[in-house]
Scaffold this motif. Structure first.
Motif, PDB file in Angstrom:
ATOM      1  N   ALA A 145      46.683  37.538  57.326  1.00 57.47           N
ATOM      2  CA  ALA A 145      46.207  37.264  55.968  1.00 57.47           C
ATOM      3  C   ALA A 145      45.401  35.977  55.981  1.00 57.47           C
ATOM      4  CB  ALA A 145      47.374  37.147  54.991  1.00 57.47           C
ATOM      5  N   ALA A 146      44.311  35.978  55.231  1.00 60.91           N
ATOM      6  CA  ALA A 146      43.454  34.789  55.214  1.00 60.91           C
ATOM      7  C   ALA A 146      42.703  34.719  53.898  1.00 60.91           C
ATOM      8  CB  ALA A 146      42.471  34.827  56.383  1.00 60.91           C
ATOM      9  N   LEU A 147      42.316  33.498  53.525  1.00 59.10           N
ATOM     10  CA  LEU A 147      41.506  33.303  52.332  1.00 59.10           C
ATOM     11  C   LEU A 147      40.067  33.668  52.632  1.00 59.10           C
ATOM     12  CD1 LEU A 147      42.850  29.862  51.063  1.00 59.10           C
ATOM     13  CD2 LEU A 147      43.120  32.076  49.930  1.00 59.10           C
ATOM     14  N   ARG A 148      39.401  34.259  51.636  1.00 62.38           N
ATOM     15  CA  ARG A 148      37.961  34.507  51.721  1.00 62.38           C
ATOM     16  C   ARG A 148      37.300  33.653  50.651  1.00 62.38           C
ATOM     17  NH1 ARG A 148      37.104  41.074  52.263  1.00 62.38           N
ATOM     18  NH2 ARG A 148      38.060  41.345  54.335  1.00 62.38           N
ATOM     19  N   THR A 149      36.319  32.884  51.039  1.00 63.22           N
ATOM     20  CA  THR A 149      35.632  32.005  50.092  1.00 63.22           C
ATOM     21  C   THR A 149      34.125  32.073  50.306  1.00 63.22           C
ATOM     22  OG1 THR A 149      35.835  30.127  51.618  1.00 63.22           O
ATOM     23  CG2 THR A 149      37.570  30.391  49.976  1.00 63.22           C
ATOM     24  N   GLY A 150      33.418  31.600  49.295  1.00 65.01           N
ATOM     25  CA  GLY A 150      31.969  31.469  49.432  1.00 65.01           C
ATOM     26  C   GLY A 150      31.183  32.702  49.093  1.00 65.01           C
ATOM     27  N   GLY A 151      31.713  33.578  48.266  1.00 63.77           N
ATOM     28  CA  GLY A 151      30.966  34.767  47.888  1.00 63.77           C
ATOM     29  C   GLY A 151      31.655  35.512  46.769  1.00 63.77           C
ATOM     30  N   GLU A 152      31.179  36.742  46.511  1.00 62.26           N
ATOM     31  CA  GLU A 152      31.766  37.547  45.454  1.00 62.26           C
ATOM     32  C   GLU A 152      33.194  37.966  45.803  1.00 62.26           C
ATOM     33  OE1 GLU A 152      29.283  40.846  44.637  1.00 62.26           O
ATOM     34  OE2 GLU A 152      27.589  39.648  43.916  1.00 62.26           O
ATOM     35  N   ASP A 153      33.517  37.957  47.093  1.00 63.28           N
ATOM     36  CA  ASP A 153      34.828  38.406  47.545  1.00 63.28           C
ATOM     37  C   ASP A 153      35.841  37.279  47.665  1.00 63.28           C
ATOM     38  OD1 ASP A 153      34.150  41.017  47.594  1.00 63.28           O
ATOM     39  OD2 ASP A 153      33.919  41.186  49.757  1.00 63.28           O
ATOM     40  N   ASP A 154      35.690  36.219  46.865  1.00 57.54           N
ATOM     41  CA  ASP A 154      36.674  35.137  46.905  1.00 57.54           C
ATOM     42  C   ASP A 154      38.056  35.699  46.600  1.00 57.54           C
ATOM     43  OD1 ASP A 154      34.629  33.452  47.399  1.00 57.54           O
ATOM     44  OD2 ASP A 154      34.925  32.158  45.668  1.00 57.54           O
ATOM     45  N   GLY A 155      39.029  35.322  47.408  1.00 53.82           N
ATOM     46  CA  GLY A 155      40.383  35.803  47.210  1.00 53.82           C
ATOM     47  C   GLY A 155      41.138  35.776  48.514  1.00 53.82           C
ATOM     48  N   ILE A 156      42.051  36.697  48.669  1.00 55.22           N
ATOM     49  CA  ILE A 156      42.851  36.760  49.890  1.00 55.22           C
ATOM     50  C   ILE A 156      42.811  38.166  50.458  1.00 55.22           C
ATOM     51  CG2 ILE A 156      45.069  37.343  48.798  1.00 55.22           C
ATOM     52  CD1 ILE A 156      46.314  35.228  50.695  1.00 55.22           C
ATOM     53  N   ALA A 157      42.680  38.254  51.774  1.00 62.43           N
ATOM     54  CA  ALA A 157      42.632  39.545  52.463  1.00 62.43           C
ATOM     55  C   ALA A 157      43.842  39.656  53.385  1.00 62.43           C
ATOM     56  CB  ALA A 157      41.345  39.680  53.254  1.00 62.43           C
ATOM     57  N   ILE A 158      44.642  40.690  53.182  1.00 65.22           N
ATOM     58  CA  ILE A 158      45.791  40.984  54.047  1.00 65.22           C
ATOM     59  C   ILE A 158      45.391  42.177  54.908  1.00 65.22           C
ATOM     60  CG2 ILE A 158      48.243  41.561  54.121  1.00 65.22           C
ATOM     61  CD1 ILE A 158      48.306  40.651  51.108  1.00 65.22           C
ATOM     62  N   VAL A 159      45.430  42.000  56.224  1.00 66.27           N
ATOM     63  CA  VAL A 159      44.945  43.035  57.141  1.00 66.27           C
ATOM     64  C   VAL A 159      46.087  43.532  58.028  1.00 66.27           C
ATOM     65  CG1 VAL A 159      43.230  43.647  58.884  1.00 66.27           C
ATOM     66  CG2 VAL A 159      42.699  41.882  57.168  1.00 66.27           C
ATOM     67  N   ILE A 160      46.323  44.835  57.994  1.00 67.38           N
ATOM     68  CA  ILE A 160      47.323  45.474  58.851  1.00 67.38           C
ATOM     69  C   ILE A 160      46.575  46.306  59.887  1.00 67.38           C
ATOM     70  CG2 ILE A 160      49.215  47.146  58.931  1.00 67.38           C
ATOM     71  CD1 ILE A 160      49.839  46.219  56.002  1.00 67.38           C
ATOM     72  N   THR A 161      46.767  45.978  61.144  1.00 63.69           N
ATOM     73  CA  THR A 161      46.045  46.612  62.241  1.00 63.69           C
ATOM     74  C   THR A 161      47.022  47.317  63.169  1.00 63.69           C
ATOM     75  OG1 THR A 161      44.448  44.798  62.138  1.00 63.69           O
ATOM     76  CG2 THR A 161      44.345  46.225  64.062  1.00 63.69           C
ATOM     77  N   ASP A 162      46.643  48.501  63.624  1.00 61.29           N
ATOM     78  CA  ASP A 162      47.487  49.205  64.589  1.00 61.29           C
ATOM     79  C   ASP A 162      46.634  49.796  65.713  1.00 61.29           C
ATOM     80  OD1 ASP A 162      46.828  52.157  64.185  1.00 61.29           O
ATOM     81  OD2 ASP A 162      47.415  51.656  62.144  1.00 61.29           O
ATOM     82  N   SER A 163      47.292  50.129  66.803  1.00 59.58           N
ATOM     83  CA  SER A 163      46.617  50.752  67.943  1.00 59.58           C
ATOM     84  C   SER A 163      46.953  52.233  68.003  1.00 59.58           C
ATOM     85  CB  SER A 163      47.059  50.060  69.247  1.00 59.58           C
ATOM     86  OG  SER A 163      48.462  50.177  69.433  1.00 59.58           O
ATOM     87  N   GLY A 164      47.145  52.832  66.824  1.00 61.12           N
ATOM     88  CA  GLY A 164      47.618  54.201  66.729  1.00 61.12           C
ATOM     89  C   GLY A 164      46.561  55.268  66.898  1.00 61.12           C
ATOM     90  N   ILE A 165      46.850  56.451  66.339  1.00 61.78           N
ATOM     91  CA  ILE A 165      45.999  57.614  66.559  1.00 61.78           C
ATOM     92  C   ILE A 165      44.656  57.494  65.834  1.00 61.78           C
ATOM     93  CG2 ILE A 165      47.941  59.150  66.950  1.00 61.78           C
ATOM     94  CD1 ILE A 165      47.557  60.204  64.074  1.00 61.78           C
TER      95      ILE A 165
END
Length: 217
Positions: free
Chosen positions: A122-142
């Protein structure tokens, strides 16, 4: 549940114990399906209201990871929490945010083969229209083909594959998750490659963020 835990005495036959586990798992599955259908129906009718409060997002993510951890361990997966402990608090429905994260983490674990990896960042996004927080779930699945993603986001839509056929579901999880995120003014983004894995991003807007209290406070 009472019988499975042998609250009033031993079950006796190991075969009966197996039957009880199957009945209990089936009951839980039906309970989840009914709740998902009710929540989707409320959303479609515009009747689902958020119980908003300010909560510690980092702590909530940690609790969600702990909920999914036993399943990941059972499946032989590495489950990694990379979330920065200094992220802002969030104003929203804590129970619904948990529902979103547990659903996405659970999907990642379900569709990743033994020896794979699931991580959450999870990380903050700043400097654009998408200001906010992004939570990213990543997998090595199918993974899935990009053209199949819209189907996965439709109620009762399911992608056909050898692994997905081994994990029966209703096709309600992702549509409901997407709707709950939209109720918070956010959005869901999915990037996936067939046979290589998936990255799902939950974006919450700046208006949902609240500064963490200082140590003095």
């Amino acid at each position: 549940d009472l019988i499975q835990r042998e609250m009033f005495g031993p079950i006796g036959s190991p075969q009966y114990a197996d039957y009880i586990r199957d009945i209990y798992a089936s009951g839980n599955h039906l309970h989840d399906v009914i709740n998902d259908i009710l929540d989707l129906s409320k959303i479609e009718a515009g009747k689902l209201e958020l119980n908003e409060e300010i909560f510690d997002l980092v702590a909530v993510i940690g609790r969600c990871v702990r909920v999914v951890a036993p399943r990941a361990e059972e499946n032989g997966l590495a489950l990694v929490n990379n979330v920065d402990g200094k992220l802002p608090h969030v104003r929203g429905d804590e129970r619904k945010i948990k529902q979103i994260l547990i659903n996405l983490l659970g999907n990642a674990v379900k569709f990743t083969e033994r020896g794979g990896r699931v991580s959450i960042d999870a990380a903050l996004r700043t400097g654009g229209e998408d200001d906010g927080i992004a939570i990213v779930i990543t997998d090595s699945g199918i993974g899935m083909a990009p053209e199949d993603i819209p189907c996965a986001l439709m109620p009762f839509g399911q992608i056909d594959s050898a692994l997905s056929r081994r994990h029966e579901g209703t096709g309600l999880g992702l549509p409901l998750t997407n709707s709950l995120i939209e109720l918070h003014g956010g959005r869901l983004e999915i990037e996936s490659t067939l046979g290589e894995g998936t990255a799902v991003t939950v974006f919450l807007p700046q208006a949902r963020l609240v500064a963490r209290p200082s140590a003095a406070e």
